[in-house]
Design an enzyme around this catalytic site. Structure first.
Site, PDB file in Angstrom:
ATOM      1  NE  ARG A   1      -1.469   2.556   2.519  1.00 35.03           N
ATOM      2  CZ  ARG A   1      -2.171   2.772   3.671  1.00 35.03           C
ATOM      3  NH1 ARG A   1      -3.622   2.526   3.600  1.00 35.03           N
ATOM      4  NH2 ARG A   1      -1.811   2.881   4.981  1.00 35.03           N
TER       5      ARG A   1
ATOM      6  N   GLY B   1      -7.014  -4.891   7.134  1.00 31.52           N
ATOM      7  CA  GLY B   1      -5.918  -4.347   6.264  1.00 31.52           C
ATOM      8  C   GLY B   1      -6.177  -2.993   5.714  1.00 31.52           C
ATOM      9  CB  CYS B   2      -5.024  -1.297   2.709  1.00 26.22           C
ATOM     10  SG  CYS B   2      -5.203   0.095   1.966  1.00 26.22           S
ATOM     11  CG  PHE B   3      -7.929   3.057   5.559  1.00 26.54           C
ATOM     12  CD1 PHE B   3      -7.083   3.537   4.512  1.00 26.54           C
ATOM     13  CD2 PHE B   3      -7.808   3.667   6.771  1.00 26.54           C
ATOM     14  CE1 PHE B   3      -6.372   4.308   4.696  1.00 26.54           C
ATOM     15  CE2 PHE B   3      -6.951   4.709   6.877  1.00 26.54           C
ATOM     16  CZ  PHE B   3      -5.870   5.128   5.891  1.00 26.54           C
ATOM     17  CD1 TRP B   4      -6.925   4.146   0.956  1.00 28.54           C
ATOM     18  CD2 TRP B   4      -5.503   3.000  -0.399  1.00 28.54           C
ATOM     19  NE1 TRP B   4      -5.698   5.067   0.710  1.00 28.54           N
ATOM     20  CE2 TRP B   4      -4.742   4.311  -0.033  1.00 28.54           C
ATOM     21  CE3 TRP B   4      -4.410   2.356  -1.360  1.00 28.54           C
ATOM     22  CZ2 TRP B   4      -3.619   4.706  -0.214  1.00 28.54           C
ATOM     23  CZ3 TRP B   4      -3.578   2.806  -1.816  1.00 28.54           C
ATOM     24  CH2 TRP B   4      -3.028   4.051  -1.203  1.00 28.54           C
TER      25      TRP B   4
END
Length: 251
Positions: free
Chosen positions: A20, A72-75
């Protein structure tokens, strides 16, 4: 200090998938692919078809409810829920730590207690808390990974349900037990439950990131397949037009 209006340009990570932080400085035009356990894919994770929760929330009385989850990555997590019918808002942010450390540069150290999280506001007359969790476990992330998701490592990427009340905690606990008993994922679920931890919205440049950056390598490899999985696994819940923090709403 003042927050940057655009993210810093971090290093690239090795391997087949982009981390990320690497993606924040990357520019590329690629196309995504759907990811399922039965179909090989470029995506870091794959969807798993799982049953609905045997224990779900009672009949809705409030106009809106909030669920806060980390995976995990909030995107990608934000992007998934922005495409879910019944969700009226999904905001990327941080939960689990103190307000003073709820900023990207600090959370990235993995020492703040925060996880990258998404606060999901939804209409309980259209979608239940249990169905939110079903989508979270099935397509939004891999709940068997401990302190990581795909190329991203650290406690800030842990799988956690930030229950907003005791009822949510009970439903989440029962659902995890149900899925583990059925061996739905082939290995134990690593998702933890943290009760009534505050949520802090992330910086503006993280909001609606998937929609605004659909050709970025990290998004292509790790997140766009999640949207395709949502569409295929939950066709009755999928909506093509996302509801965005930046002002656009689903039609």
């Amino acid at each position: 200090m003042n927050k940057p209006s655009t993210p810093p340009a971090p290093r690239f990570a090795g391997g087949a998938f982009f981390s990320r932080r690497a993606a924040l400085g990357a520019v590329a035009v690629l196309t995504g692919a759907a990811a399922f356990r039965v179909v090989p894919s470029l995506a870091a994770e794959s969807a798993v078809v799982i049953p609905v929760p045997a224990d779900d929330a009672a009949a809705a009385t409030a106009a809106t409810e909030t669920a806060v989850v980390a995976g995990g990555c909030f995107w990608g997590v934000q992007g998934v829920f922005q495409h879910v019918k019944g969700v009226t808002n999904a905001v990327s942010g941080y939960a689990g730590g103190d307000e003073k450390t709820a900023r990207y540069e600090s959370v990235g150290s993995g020492r703040t207690g925060h996880a990258e999280a998404v606060a999901i506001t939804y209409d309980p007359k259209q979608i239940s808390y249990g169905r939110i969790l079903q989508i979270y476990f099935s397509v939004a992330h891999n709940p068997t990974e401990l302190n990581r998701q795909g190329p991203d490592h650290g406690t800030q990427y842990r799988s956690t349900i930030f229950a907003q009340n005791a009822d949510q905690a009970r439903i989440a606990k029962a659902y995890i037990e149900q899925l583990d008993k059925a061996r739905s994922f082939g290995q134990p679920i690593a998702t933890t439950i943290e009760l009534q931890k505050r949520f802090f919205p992330a910086e503006a440049y993280h909001q609606d990131y998937l929609t605004r950056n659909p050709t970025q390598p990290y998004i292509v490899f790790n997140d766009l397949p999640k949207i395709e999985n949502l569409k295929k696994v939950f066709p009755d819940r999928y909506r093509a037009e996302p509801v965005l923090v930046g002002g656009r709403t689903a039609g």
